[in-house]
Design a protein around this motif. Structure first.
Motif, PDB file in Angstrom:
ATOM      1  N   HIS A   1      -0.093  -0.159   6.926  1.00  0.00           N
ATOM      2  CA  HIS A   1      -1.337  -0.394   6.184  1.00  0.00           C
ATOM      3  C   HIS A   1      -1.258  -1.714   5.422  1.00  0.00           C
ATOM      4  O   HIS A   1      -2.263  -2.368   5.198  1.00  0.00           O
ATOM      5  CB  HIS A   1      -1.604   0.746   5.192  1.00  0.00           C
ATOM      6  N   LEU A   2      -0.045  -2.036   5.038  1.00  0.00           N
ATOM      7  CA  LEU A   2       0.153  -3.281   4.308  1.00  0.00           C
ATOM      8  C   LEU A   2       1.559  -3.804   4.596  1.00  0.00           C
ATOM      9  O   LEU A   2       2.424  -3.065   5.066  1.00  0.00           O
ATOM     10  CB  LEU A   2      -0.074  -3.060   2.804  1.00  0.00           C
TER      11      LEU A   2
ATOM     12  N   ASP B   1     -10.266   1.877   3.839  1.00  0.00           N
ATOM     13  CA  ASP B   1      -9.707   0.544   3.611  1.00  0.00           C
ATOM     14  C   ASP B   1      -9.585   0.197   2.129  1.00  0.00           C
ATOM     15  O   ASP B   1      -8.671  -0.513   1.706  1.00  0.00           O
ATOM     16  CB  ASP B   1     -10.600  -0.504   4.289  1.00  0.00           C
ATOM     17  N   TRP B   2     -10.522   0.719   1.356  1.00  0.00           N
ATOM     18  CA  TRP B   2     -10.519   0.407  -0.076  1.00  0.00           C
ATOM     19  C   TRP B   2      -9.236   0.882  -0.760  1.00  0.00           C
ATOM     20  O   TRP B   2      -8.745   0.245  -1.694  1.00  0.00           O
ATOM     21  CB  TRP B   2     -11.760   1.009  -0.751  1.00  0.00           C
TER      22      TRP B   2
ATOM     23  N   SER C   1      -6.715  -1.765   0.085  1.00  0.00           N
ATOM     24  CA  SER C   1      -6.957  -2.975  -0.708  1.00  0.00           C
ATOM     25  C   SER C   1      -6.516  -2.775  -2.148  1.00  0.00           C
ATOM     26  O   SER C   1      -5.919  -3.676  -2.763  1.00  0.00           O
ATOM     27  CB  SER C   1      -8.446  -3.341  -0.669  1.00  0.00           C
TER      28      SER C   1
ATOM     29  N   VAL D   1      -2.756  -2.861  -2.296  1.00  0.00           N
ATOM     30  CA  VAL D   1      -2.262  -4.234  -2.133  1.00  0.00           C
ATOM     31  C   VAL D   1      -2.448  -5.021  -3.425  1.00  0.00           C
ATOM     32  O   VAL D   1      -1.552  -5.755  -3.865  1.00  0.00           O
ATOM     33  CB  VAL D   1      -2.972  -4.927  -0.941  1.00  0.00           C
ATOM     34  N   ALA D   2      -3.615  -4.850  -4.031  1.00  0.00           N
ATOM     35  CA  ALA D   2      -3.889  -5.577  -5.281  1.00  0.00           C
ATOM     36  C   ALA D   2      -2.888  -5.163  -6.362  1.00  0.00           C
ATOM     37  O   ALA D   2      -2.340  -6.009  -7.090  1.00  0.00           O
ATOM     38  CB  ALA D   2      -5.313  -5.309  -5.733  1.00  0.00           C
TER      39      ALA D   2
ATOM     40  N   THR E   1      -2.891  -7.007   3.414  1.00  0.00           N
ATOM     41  CA  THR E   1      -3.459  -5.827   4.076  1.00  0.00           C
ATOM     42  C   THR E   1      -3.262  -5.987   5.572  1.00  0.00           C
ATOM     43  O   THR E   1      -2.986  -7.084   6.062  1.00  0.00           O
ATOM     44  CB  THR E   1      -4.969  -5.706   3.799  1.00  0.00           C
TER      45      THR E   1
ATOM     46  N   ARG F   1      -5.455  -6.092   7.701  1.00  0.00           N
ATOM     47  CA  ARG F   1      -6.436  -7.054   8.220  1.00  0.00           C
ATOM     48  C   ARG F   1      -5.880  -8.477   8.128  1.00  0.00           C
ATOM     49  O   ARG F   1      -6.134  -9.301   8.995  1.00  0.00           O
ATOM     50  CB  ARG F   1      -7.748  -6.968   7.430  1.00  0.00           C
ATOM     51  N   GLU F   2      -5.118  -8.737   7.058  1.00  0.00           N
ATOM     52  CA  GLU F   2      -4.545 -10.079   6.896  1.00  0.00           C
ATOM     53  C   GLU F   2      -3.347 -10.280   7.818  1.00  0.00           C
ATOM     54  O   GLU F   2      -3.095 -11.391   8.279  1.00  0.00           O
ATOM     55  CB  GLU F   2      -4.141 -10.298   5.436  1.00  0.00           C
TER      56      GLU F   2
END
Lengths: 231, 411
Positions: free
Chosen positions: B54-55, B228-229, B232, B235-236, B250, B252-253
């Motif tokens: 996920h990350l 996804d939230w 995120s 990750v934050a 994430t 996505r990145e």
């Protein structure tokens, strides 16, 4: 019968325009309708009866002149104000009955009351009362297309008077009815006039009806040619 | 409302036909969204579970030769931050480095991926994709290679391959390892390049014991891209806790090319479906225009007896709303029914080639359908909104009818 003026028309002119063509329908009509009158307008087709009826009922605005309905000048009113005026003060009966086909007899009768915001139970009772008075309460749950012409016109009258308007304007109400049905309907309207002091004004060719009104205003070429008061 | 409903019933055939034009777009949209939902879910699952996590936590660094990630020589401080992150359910370590794989007479450039074999089943598709031999074990000195690479090198399972590993920030190491298993993958490039080894072996290849290139983390309560939230947020939070020199990314990145596909798939389909909605709206417009035209006199009478314009307009809009709502509800119900049916049947079987490919990557060889109640409701509501917008013109025309003119209408 009181002589208080319910409707006053002063110097009414009405010209219909179709493209560049102008057709005068009324040429200077002055008329006063007292409250409680049971009156008629007679005249040949195109004499301006229906046009005058529309102007008196705030359905249309005159090209010149003014209509005062219970003292309120009609021509200066907005569209919304005219709707409200018709809703609260005028009842209409038309030649072709013009009931709303998807509403039952009771719903048609209560329709104007619904528009006025009368609560459901109250408007149903009020509508049922008038249907009983007009002898068509047994059809309350029927749709208009199940009724005869005479029965439909009674319902149309019921709708017109259900909200207790100041005046009922009827355009050829008996034109589509046979003699017996017409006479019954006229008697009913006469009774409403007498019992409830509802003012009636008819535009009609029908001599059966004209014979039974208090006053006949004769029209020709957009003018009143004779005002015949019988009482 | 009662009158509006009865008008629709009175013109039953026309209403049904109009409602059909509303049913179809909603039904199709629900199906399309469900297909996209299923595909997104499959892609998300295969990406996050088997590739990116996920990350990921990586060392910040400029691009290195061969696309290598910067080495994290001592992961201890960042592991402390990862373990402190409440949202992160678990994590694993990876070391990826460019290498050369050689047989007796051939050599090819590969990517060596060092993993913890005991955790690999949770993070890699390869344990399930091995078709010959076996998967790695803890502290294994063997390697897993793709069928294409095996063929290119002219090797078989059980034979030895020479790996020359190198990392721009580490060193170069050579080992001769036994091919303990071969895997198949839908992507031939992956089959030719990915060599999976035990993490310790990968560290020896870059001559940097204890080093990794990434920590792949998994966030709790994540079921699909809709969650996804949570990722995120994790990750934050993690980024705040990381020591300088590390970054939390994430999925996505980490895999932007796949994330782009996910980002555009849905808007593209919705844009395509908008055309069907417009067609549905045009049918509603046509139906109500006809209805208003037919009832010109009736609406005129209603205006004559004192109904304000707003009432007439509302009446026509009610008709449009009911028509659209009925059609949209049926469309949504049919779509949802089909989705549930397909779900109950375990998905739609895909053609053979896809089956093998997906199975190789641990993804169910079926087209799954997945849609949320919110998406179904929004699809239906969108159609009702389109119906109401389409009805605006006939409703406005009805409201502006001149009672006197309309009473002459059919005389």
């Amino acid at each position: 019968m009181t002589s208080e003026v319910l409707i006053r028309a002063s110097g009414l002119h009405k010209v219909y325009k179709t493209g560049q063509v102008e057709t005068p329908a009324l040429n200077g009509v002055d008329l006063e309708v007292p409250r409680g009158e049971f009156g008629g307008m007679a005249g040949p087709s195109g004499s301006g009866k229906s046009t005058l009826l529309h102007l008196l009922g705030a359905l249309d605005k005159p090209t010149a002149g003014e209509v005062f309905l219970e003292g309120t000048a009609v021509s200066g009113q907005s569209e919304a104000a005219l709707s409200s005026l018709r809703l609260h003060k005028v009842g209409f009966v038309f030649q072709a009955y013009n009931l709303i086909p998807v509403l039952t007899v009771l719903e048609n009768t209560a329709f104007v009351l619904e528009l006025q915001g009368v609560p459901p139970r109250k408007r149903e009772n009020q509508a049922l009362e008038i249907l009983e008075e007009l002898g068509v309460a047994q059809y309350k749950d029927q749709f208009p297309n199940r009724l005869s012409g005479g029965e439909q016109q009674r319902v149309a009258v019921a709708r017109a008077v259900a909200s207790g308007p100041s005046i009922v304007l009827a355009d050829e109400p008996t034109a589509n009815l046979d003699t017996k049905t017409s006479l019954d309907l006229i008697d009913l309207m006469r009774r409403l006039n007498q019992d409830h002091h509802t003012t009636f004004l008819f535009a009609t060719h029908d001599t059966r009806l004209l014979d039974r009104v208090d006053r006949v205003v004769y029209m020709e070429d957009g003018k009143i040619t004779r005002d015949d008061r019988r009482s | 409302m009662k009158a509006a409903f009865r008008h629709l019933v009175r013109s039953r055939r026309r209403s049904i036909l109009a409602a059909m034009a509303v049913v179809v777009p909603v039904w199709l949209l629900v199906l399309m969204l469900a297909m996209i939902g299923g595909m997104e879910q499959g892609l998300f699952a295969s990406l996050t579970e088997y590739e990116t996590g996920h990350l990921q936590v990586r060392a910040v660094g400029e691009g290195l030769a061969g696309g290598a990630l910067p080495l994290i020589l001592d992961p201890t401080p960042l592991l402390a931050a990862v373990e402190a992150g409440e949202a992160i359910a678990w994590y694993t370590l990876r070391l990826e480095a460019p290498a050369l794989a050689a047989s007796a007479d051939r050599s090819l450039g590969v990517l060596v991926q060092g993993v913890r074999p005991e955790e690999a089943a949770r993070i890699s598709p390869l344990p399930g994709a091995v078709y010959e031999g076996r998967y790695l074990e803890a502290d294994d000195d063997g390697v897993i290679v793709g069928e294409a690479l095996l063929r290119s090198l002219g090797l078989s399972v059980g034979e030895r391959v020479t790996l020359m590993g190198a990392h721009p920030r580490g060193g170069s190491g050579v080992t001769r390892a036994t091919v303990v298993g071969a895997y198949r993958a839908p992507d031939p490039a992956l089959e030719r390049t990915l060599v999976q080894v035990d993490l310790g072996l990968a560290q020896r290849l870059v001559r940097t014991p204890g080093a990794i290139t990434a920590v792949a983390g998994y966030v709790g309560d994540v079921d699909g891209p809709g969650d996804d939230w949570r990722i995120s947020a994790a990750v934050a939070a993690l980024q705040e806790a990381l020591p300088p020199g590390y970054e939390a990314l994430t999925w996505r990145e980490v895999a932007p090319e796949s994330a782009v596909l996910l980002r555009f798939m849905r808007p593209l389909v919705i844009g395509f479906m908008a055309a069907f909605f417009v067609l549905g709206g045009l049918v509603v417009l046509n139906t109500l225009s006809l209805s208003v035209l037919e009832r010109t006199r009736e609406l005129g009478i209603i205006r004559a007896v004192g109904a304000p314009r707003s009432w007439v307009m509302g009446h026509v809009l009610w008709e449009a709303g009911l028509l659209s709502l009925c059609g949209a509800t049926v469309g949504a119900a049919l779509g949802t029914g089909l989705v549930l049916g397909v779900q109950a049947a375990g998905g739609l079987p895909l053609p053979g080639a896809y089956q093998e490919g997906l199975a190789a990557f641990g993804v169910e060889p079926v087209l799954s359908l997945r849609i949320t109640p919110l998406e179904v409701a929004l699809s239906a509501m969108a159609m009702v909104a389109v119906g109401l917008v389409a009805a605006w013109y006939p409703a406005r025309r009805a409201a502006r009818l001149d009672p006197v003119e309309t009473m002459r209408y059919d005389e």
